[in-house]
Scaffold this motif. Structure first.
Motif, PDB file in Angstrom:
ATOM      1  N   HIS A  68       9.931  39.703 -17.430  1.00 30.33           N
ATOM      2  CA  HIS A  68       9.597  39.989 -16.025  1.00 30.33           C
ATOM      3  C   HIS A  68       8.126  39.670 -15.802  1.00 30.33           C
ATOM      4  O   HIS A  68       7.363  39.492 -16.749  1.00 30.33           O
ATOM      5  N   THR A  69       7.750  39.639 -14.547  1.00 27.96           N
ATOM      6  CA  THR A  69       6.341  39.450 -14.219  1.00 27.96           C
ATOM      7  C   THR A  69       5.699  40.819 -14.117  1.00 27.96           C
ATOM      8  O   THR A  69       6.373  41.833 -13.912  1.00 27.96           O
ATOM      9  N   ARG A  70       4.416  40.839 -14.256  1.00 23.42           N
ATOM     10  CA  ARG A  70       3.669  42.059 -13.955  1.00 23.42           C
ATOM     11  C   ARG A  70       2.723  41.694 -12.832  1.00 23.42           C
ATOM     12  O   ARG A  70       1.925  40.780 -12.963  1.00 23.42           O
ATOM     13  N   CYS A  71       2.867  42.409 -11.768  1.00 21.92           N
ATOM     14  CA  CYS A  71       2.228  41.956 -10.553  1.00 21.92           C
ATOM     15  C   CYS A  71       1.425  43.085  -9.931  1.00 21.92           C
ATOM     16  O   CYS A  71       1.971  44.144  -9.649  1.00 21.92           O
ATOM     17  N   PHE A  72       0.127  42.902  -9.775  1.00 22.28           N
ATOM     18  CA  PHE A  72      -0.719  43.890  -9.096  1.00 22.28           C
ATOM     19  C   PHE A  72      -1.078  43.336  -7.747  1.00 22.28           C
ATOM     20  O   PHE A  72      -1.508  42.199  -7.638  1.00 22.28           O
ATOM     21  N   THR A  73      -0.915  44.164  -6.767  1.00 22.45           N
ATOM     22  CA  THR A  73      -1.153  43.694  -5.412  1.00 22.45           C
ATOM     23  C   THR A  73      -2.330  44.458  -4.832  1.00 22.45           C
ATOM     24  O   THR A  73      -2.465  45.650  -5.078  1.00 22.45           O
ATOM     25  N   ARG A  74      -3.162  43.789  -4.106  1.00 22.90           N
ATOM     26  CA  ARG A  74      -4.252  44.499  -3.438  1.00 22.90           C
ATOM     27  C   ARG A  74      -4.219  44.150  -1.966  1.00 22.90           C
ATOM     28  O   ARG A  74      -4.162  42.974  -1.603  1.00 22.90           O
ATOM     29  N   ASP A  75      -4.204  45.198  -1.164  1.00 23.94           N
ATOM     30  CA  ASP A  75      -4.121  45.008   0.278  1.00 23.94           C
ATOM     31  C   ASP A  75      -5.510  44.706   0.815  1.00 23.94           C
ATOM     32  O   ASP A  75      -6.414  45.522   0.722  1.00 23.94           O
ATOM     33  N   ASP A 117       6.703  29.059   0.981  1.00 22.23           N
ATOM     34  CA  ASP A 117       6.105  28.117   0.038  1.00 22.23           C
ATOM     35  C   ASP A 117       5.128  28.826  -0.902  1.00 22.23           C
ATOM     36  O   ASP A 117       4.977  28.445  -2.060  1.00 22.23           O
ATOM     37  N   VAL A 118       4.485  29.886  -0.380  1.00 23.28           N
ATOM     38  CA  VAL A 118       3.508  30.599  -1.201  1.00 23.28           C
ATOM     39  C   VAL A 118       4.193  31.298  -2.369  1.00 23.28           C
ATOM     40  O   VAL A 118       3.791  31.138  -3.525  1.00 23.28           O
ATOM     41  N   ILE A 119       5.259  32.024  -2.099  1.00 25.61           N
ATOM     42  CA  ILE A 119       5.927  32.750  -3.180  1.00 25.61           C
ATOM     43  C   ILE A 119       6.621  31.776  -4.126  1.00 25.61           C
ATOM     44  O   ILE A 119       6.635  31.981  -5.349  1.00 25.61           O
ATOM     45  N   ALA A 120       7.148  30.689  -3.589  1.00 30.12           N
ATOM     46  CA  ALA A 120       7.780  29.685  -4.449  1.00 30.12           C
ATOM     47  C   ALA A 120       6.739  29.133  -5.431  1.00 30.12           C
ATOM     48  O   ALA A 120       6.989  29.010  -6.630  1.00 30.12           O
ATOM     49  N   ASP A 121       5.571  28.868  -4.906  1.00 34.88           N
ATOM     50  CA  ASP A 121       4.492  28.347  -5.744  1.00 34.88           C
ATOM     51  C   ASP A 121       4.082  29.376  -6.789  1.00 34.88           C
ATOM     52  O   ASP A 121       3.881  29.060  -7.957  1.00 34.88           O
ATOM     53  N   MET A 122       3.989  30.640  -6.342  1.00 39.75           N
ATOM     54  CA  MET A 122       3.581  31.685  -7.277  1.00 39.75           C
ATOM     55  C   MET A 122       4.570  31.792  -8.437  1.00 39.75           C
ATOM     56  O   MET A 122       4.181  31.849  -9.608  1.00 39.75           O
ATOM     57  N   LEU A 123       5.863  31.828  -8.102  1.00 42.97           N
ATOM     58  CA  LEU A 123       6.877  31.990  -9.142  1.00 42.97           C
ATOM     59  C   LEU A 123       6.887  30.777 -10.076  1.00 42.97           C
ATOM     60  O   LEU A 123       7.027  30.921 -11.293  1.00 42.97           O
ATOM     61  N   ALA A 124       6.706  29.590  -9.494  1.00 42.00           N
ATOM     62  CA  ALA A 124       6.695  28.375 -10.303  1.00 42.00           C
ATOM     63  C   ALA A 124       5.531  28.405 -11.291  1.00 42.00           C
ATOM     64  O   ALA A 124       5.678  28.124 -12.475  1.00 42.00           O
ATOM     65  N   ARG A 125       4.370  28.799 -10.775  1.00 41.57           N
ATOM     66  CA  ARG A 125       3.196  28.863 -11.650  1.00 41.57           C
ATOM     67  C   ARG A 125       3.396  29.881 -12.761  1.00 41.57           C
ATOM     68  O   ARG A 125       3.055  29.633 -13.917  1.00 41.57           O
ATOM     69  N   LEU A 126       3.959  31.046 -12.375  1.00 40.54           N
ATOM     70  CA  LEU A 126       4.146  32.104 -13.362  1.00 40.54           C
ATOM     71  C   LEU A 126       5.099  31.659 -14.458  1.00 40.54           C
ATOM     72  O   LEU A 126       4.844  31.870 -15.643  1.00 40.54           O
ATOM     73  N   SER A 127       6.198  31.037 -14.061  1.00 40.23           N
ATOM     74  CA  SER A 127       7.174  30.681 -15.092  1.00 40.23           C
ATOM     75  C   SER A 127       6.658  29.550 -15.972  1.00 40.23           C
ATOM     76  O   SER A 127       7.109  29.396 -17.109  1.00 40.23           O
ATOM     77  N   SER A 128       5.685  28.807 -15.451  1.00 41.44           N
ATOM     78  CA  SER A 128       5.114  27.770 -16.315  1.00 41.44           C
ATOM     79  C   SER A 128       4.008  28.339 -17.206  1.00 41.44           C
ATOM     80  O   SER A 128       3.329  27.603 -17.905  1.00 41.44           O
ATOM     81  N   GLY A 129       3.844  29.665 -17.143  1.00 39.47           N
ATOM     82  CA  GLY A 129       2.920  30.295 -18.077  1.00 39.47           C
ATOM     83  C   GLY A 129       1.535  30.552 -17.512  1.00 39.47           C
ATOM     84  O   GLY A 129       0.662  31.088 -18.183  1.00 39.47           O
ATOM     85  N   GLU A 130       1.351  30.208 -16.276  1.00 45.72           N
ATOM     86  CA  GLU A 130       0.036  30.386 -15.673  1.00 45.72           C
ATOM     87  C   GLU A 130      -0.188  31.867 -15.335  1.00 45.72           C
ATOM     88  O   GLU A 130       0.755  32.590 -15.011  1.00 45.72           O
ATOM     89  N   THR A 131      -1.424  32.302 -15.407  1.00 47.25           N
ATOM     90  CA  THR A 131      -1.770  33.642 -14.938  1.00 47.25           C
ATOM     91  C   THR A 131      -2.405  33.510 -13.562  1.00 47.25           C
ATOM     92  O   THR A 131      -3.321  32.719 -13.362  1.00 47.25           O
ATOM     93  N   LEU A 132      -1.881  34.269 -12.625  1.00 50.36           N
ATOM     94  CA  LEU A 132      -2.446  34.206 -11.275  1.00 50.36           C
ATOM     95  C   LEU A 132      -3.529  35.263 -11.147  1.00 50.36           C
ATOM     96  O   LEU A 132      -3.326  36.414 -11.544  1.00 50.36           O
ATOM     97  N   HIS A 133      -4.630  34.856 -10.580  1.00 50.78           N
ATOM     98  CA  HIS A 133      -5.680  35.843 -10.348  1.00 50.78           C
ATOM     99  C   HIS A 133      -6.131  35.760  -8.896  1.00 50.78           C
ATOM    100  O   HIS A 133      -6.500  34.695  -8.422  1.00 50.78           O
TER     101      HIS A 133
END
Lengths: 122, 875
Positions: B113-120, B66-82
């Motif tokens: 495409h998305t640009r995605c920075f990940t921090r562990d 559900d988390v990744i589904a939400d992330m992708l949905a938000r991204l495609s709707s133009g939202e920036t995830l922070h």
């Protein structure tokens, strides 16, 4: 004369136990560890009617002493009462096939124990 | 935000390497949720090989669909995830807690495409979890510590003082030598016990609160040592003491603590020193900063004890070597010396033992631990080789981007370099001696192309072309070829030099380079967690990103064009660190370091820095890429972890402390009790009033024993070491036994105990503990409701056994009184002595059995306690 052997490394407790016994008509011998106790027992001195045994001692601890004592047919029959401050002294004493007294011990209890073993032996 | 960009025309490998080696895990996902690219940091974080990851749906790697589904949905709707929190699964199956920052890169409004920075943040999460646990444990430790201080300082000392006072009075009144001796023993045991209590208090302060507090005042060490030496003369009369004092022996110290140190060390010497060898003490105050003390006596400390000499409780393992029961003396000594920023060492061999102390005269630096950055790497730069022939050859051999080799006039291969191997595929052994036609497609050879090329080279000096060539493995590639004719001094042709570059790659690269640059630029701009910027070859800042602004505090327009040494502490600049870093990066391609860096506001932060050299296609250095990560937070976590480990050690020691304390305190108690019992018997016939007083004293020593037991119980409960040993027994019988045992005490308080027990109430419980419950409740009633009746009932109620104890005393102050709290006492301490631990222990025992305890005021007055124990019928 009934001799009680006090095996205890702490000099204050050893002296106090010996004095308490002597004040009440027993003869007491002190040993600072298991090895000294065995030495005393094998020295030809009068055989004690009771051994009061501390468990945690340097050189030779109470457990080792008890094992050696029981392995020696000359000594095996001398009754041993373990005196320890540890809560589980009962279990330890059971393992050593001995009675036990919990530190701090009351004079009355001490004398009762001595009476039980030494007067019966007389 | 102003962002300036400088882009060197970097070789693909350099840019790609920079991206791939970026410490930031980065990936890109296309509109269908498929991973199209990921860098090395990302792959390393998760442990996947590129083919296991790239080309797969991103959702496969998320723990929470559900988390990744939400992330992708938000991204495609133009939202920036922070800083979106997510959990990724590593190849090994572990779960990494990450935060992701991402947005969509669009072209003409189309999702590319998305640009995605990940921090562990797994470590951070873990540290946070550990920290929470620790805080809870520390809170328990602190509470326990307060309790020890209260028990040791107050509850144990008071009865002890009563014993000492009564015994001293008695000493003046009796003449019987045996009674005198007994009284002396009571006094010495009391003193021994008092010393133990002091040691335990010190120990608990040193280990549980964090260092012994010291108060510095001007003090003279010589005086302190002389006083301690006097004690030794008293302890061991006739033992020769040699004292030598030189120089100034004054300093700012805690005199009473140092007196303790000297008393411990000299006492230790007096106890262990050989008789024939004098005690030697030297105090050397000739150095301005430090006073040095040596204490030497005869005798040797056993080798196995030496490493543990300052450890607390070593006495348990090495009972022979213990000094004063607890074996805490030297531990506390060391703690005091450390609190003074001093050092203490011991050397023991050849029948000689020396304790050496160095005491700084005043505080040198605060006692808090300071973190020293690891020393910078000081690699010697190898001197640059000026090109001699050999050097040139070496240089050529090492070049990887170009195949450079020489041909004999006949076209046979004479030399070979690393680039030739890399591009064409033959090793030097395979290539040298063969004809260069092996590099050409068969059709070219057949068409006589080779001869033509050499001919032109001979005629014009060189021949240049781009065309198809063949590698060892038969594959064809697009090559740039330069053939130069080599002639000797007299113009005689000696051969050809041939330089080949693989253009297949470059063509491909040039297409992708634009994309890469674009991608890189976009990637880098948005990164907030890392400072990513470029330096020109001289170290001046050429580009700046959001992370750089955040971490370092400079805006792009303030910093671009300035030298990067601004970010370094002065001592690093003086030491030439900045030049060194660029040199290493230029030479080796990459430089990595952890160290202190400076923000705009002058504050320092602990940074991880990676510098990558950027070169143009001719290999010229065009600048450096620099990635800086602020590790201050991580360092804080690490420091926290160290403190955590120390705290865990404190907790462990606390446990040992408790078992040791209760055991050791019983040693003098045994002596006390036996001697007081004997004294009672002896005096009773002589002086009844005195006997009465001793009787009271004797009861005080009994109370001491109970307190020590309670202390141990509570500590077991608090440290989760409370164990039950269940057995089957009749609760009614046991209750009657306890009532019988307590009857004497009840009589003394004029209490009548009525007992009403149901027969055959058998269950499986810990007998010793259940006895304790009844004893404590009864003891409580006797204490609070003296003079009135006490009712004890035992009955069955719905599969539970119930113990009821009620009295007619003042009752509980309020229904909601926290009567079962650890230190709560219903009445004020002035009115009632003893600890409020009894009821707490009752509650813990009941709960450990799966039962409960309730307290209320009875309508007819007085307090009523009900303990319910589940009844497990034993077979």
């Amino acid at each position: 004369m009934h001799v009680v052997l006090v095996v205890e490394d702490d000099p204050d407790i050893r002296a106090t136990l010996c004095e308490a016994l002597e004040d009440n008509g027993y003869s007491a011998a002190g040993a600072a560890n298991g090895a000294e106790a065995l030495e005393y027992l094998r020295s030809g001195a009068e055989s004690p009617c009771l051994i009061l045994l501390d468990l945690m001692m340097p050189v030779m601890d109470g457990q080792t002493f008890r094992t050696e004592q029981r392995a020696d047919p000359q000594l095996a029959n001398i009754p041993v009462v373990v005196i320890s401050a540890y809560r589980d002294v009962e279990r330890q004493a059971n393992d050593l096939a001995a009675e036990f007294l919990q530190k701090p011990v009351r004079l009355e209890t001490l004398l009762e124990t001595a009476r039980k073993h030494c007067d019966a032996a007389a | 935000m102003a962002t300036a960009w400088f882009f060197p025309v970097a070789e693909r490998e350099d840019l790609q390497a920079f991206l791939d080696n970026a410490v930031v895990p980065i990936h890109q996902v296309d509109a269908d949720g498929i991973i199209v690219w990921a860098n090395r940091a990302e792959l390393e974080m998760l442990g996947y090989a590129p083919q296991d990851y790239i080309g797969h749906p991103i959702a496969e790697f998320h723990v929470d669909a559900d988390v990744i589904a939400d992330m992708l949905a938000r991204l495609s709707s133009g939202e920036t995830l922070h800083d979106y929190e997510a959990r990724l699964r590593t190849k090994a199956g572990a779960i990494r807690q990450v935060i992701v920052s991402s947005n969509v890169y669009r072209e003409d409004g189309k999702f590319v495409h998305t640009r995605c920075f990940t921090r562990d943040i797994t470590d951070k999460k873990r540290v946070e979890g550990e920290r929470d646990d620790l805080i809870a444990d520390l809170a328990r430790t602190v509470r326990l510590n307060e309790m020890f201080a209260s028990i040791l300082g107050h509850d144990l000392r008071n009865p002890l003082n009563a014993i000492v006072m009564a015994t001293q009075m008695m000493l003046g009144q009796v003449s019987d030598p045996k009674a005198q001796r007994a009284a002396q023993r009571v006094l010495s045991s009391s003193e021994r016990m008092r010393r133990m209590i002091d040691q335990l208090l010190d120990f608990s302060r040193a280990r549980m609160i964090g260092g012994l507090p010291i108060e510095r005042k001007r003090a003279d060490l010589a005086t302190i040592v002389r006083d301690a030496a006097e004690e030794v003369r008293f302890m061991r009369p006739g033992w020769p003491i040699e004292l030598a004092i030189e120089g100034d022996t004054e300093g700012a110290w805690d005199a009473s603590r140092l007196a303790q140190v000297m008393s411990n060390l000299l006492g230790n010497a007096a106890q262990h020193g050989s008789a024939g060898v004098p005690l030697q003490i030297t105090i050397d105050g000739r150095s301005p900063g430090t006073v040095h003390v040596d204490i030497t006596n005869g005798g040797t400390i056993p080798q196995d004890v030496m490493p543990l000499i300052f450890a607390p409780f070593r006495g348990r393992k090495y009972k022979d070597s213990r000094t004063q029961g607890l074996g805490l003396g030297l531990f506390i000594t060391e703690q005091i010396v450390h609190a003074h920023q001093g050092t203490i060492r011991v050397a023991s061999h050849d029948d000689k033992t020396t304790f050496s102390l160095d005491l700084p005269r005043a505080a040198v630096q605060p006692a808090t631990a300071t973190f020293e950055p690891p020393p910078a790497r000081t690699e010697e730069n190898p001197p640059v080789r000026r090109a001699g022939d050999d050097a040139l050859r070496t240089l050529v051999r090492g070049i990887r981007d170009y195949a450079i080799f020489m041909l004999e006039p006949s076209g046979h291969i004479q030399t070979w370099n690393a680039g030739a191997h890399a591009i064409i595929g033959y090793t030097a052994d395979e290539a040298i001696g063969r004809h260069f036609s092996i590099f050409y497609p068969r059709e070219d050879v057949e068409a006589g192309k080779l001869e033509r090329e050499l001919e032109i080279a001979r005629r014009d000096g060189h021949y240049e072309e781009e065309g198809v060539r063949v590698r060892k493995d038969g594959t064809r590639y697009w090559a740039s070829v330069l053939i130069t004719a080599l002639r000797d001094d007299v113009g005689e042709l000696v051969g050809y030099a041939k330089v080949v570059r693989d253009l297949t790659e470059r063509k491909f690269v040039e297409e992708r380079l634009r994309q890469d640059e674009e991608r890189f630029k976009l990637l880098v701009e948005g990164v907030k967690d890392y400072a990513i910027f470029m330096l020109d070859p001289f170290g001046n800042v050429a580009s700046w990103n959001a992370g750089a602004e955040r971490i370092k505090g400079y805006r792009a327009d303030e910093i671009i064009g300035r030298h990067f040494s601004l970010f370094y502490p002065e001592e690093d600049i003086r030491a030439g660190k900045t030049e060194m870093e660029l040199e290493v990066a230029a030479r080796e391609g990459r430089f990595e370091d952890e160290g202190w860096r400076v923000r705009k506001d002058g504050t320092r932060f602990w940074a991880n820095v990676i510098i990558t050299a950027l070169r143009d296609r001719d290999g010229r250095l065009v600048g450096f890429g620099k990635v800086t990560r602020d590790l201050t937070e991580r360092r804080r976590h690490e420091e926290e972890r160290v403190r955590l480990a120390q705290a865990q050690e404190a907790v462990r020691l606390r446990d040992e402390f408790l078992s040791m304390a209760s055991h050791e305190l019983k040693t003098p108690l045994t002596v006390l009790q036996l001697q007081l019992d004997g004294l009672c018997d002896r005096i009773r016939n002589v002086d009844t009033a005195l006997a009465e007083r001793i009787e009271r004293t004797n009861r005080a020593s009994g109370r001491l024993g109970q307190l020590v037991d309670s202390l141990l119980d509570v500590s077991r409960i608090a440290t989760g070491k409370f164990e039950l040993h269940p057995e089957s027994f009749d609760l009614g019988e046991v209750t009657s036994e306890v009532v019988e045992r307590m009857s004497e005490a009840a009589q003394a308080a004029s209490c009548r105990i009525e007992t009403e027990v149901a027969p055959q109430l058998v269950g499986t419980w810990d007998k010793f503990r259940v006895e304790q419950v009844i004893t404590n409740l009864l003891g409580n009633a006797i204490k609070y409701a003296a003079g009135g009746p006490i009712h004890v009932g035992v009955f069955a109620d719905h599969g539970e056994a119930v113990i009821e104890v009620s009295d007619r005393g003042p009752g509980l102050p309020a229904e909601d009184a926290q009567i079962f709290g650890r230190f709560e006492r219903a009445a004020s301490m002035r009115n009632y002595g003893g600890l409020g631990l009894g009821l707490y222990i009752v509650q813990q025992i009941a709960e450990a059995h799966g039962g409960s305890v309730a307290a209320c005021n009875a309508p007819e007055g007085g307090a009523r306690f009900l303990v319910r124990l589940p009844r497990k019928e034993s077979n």
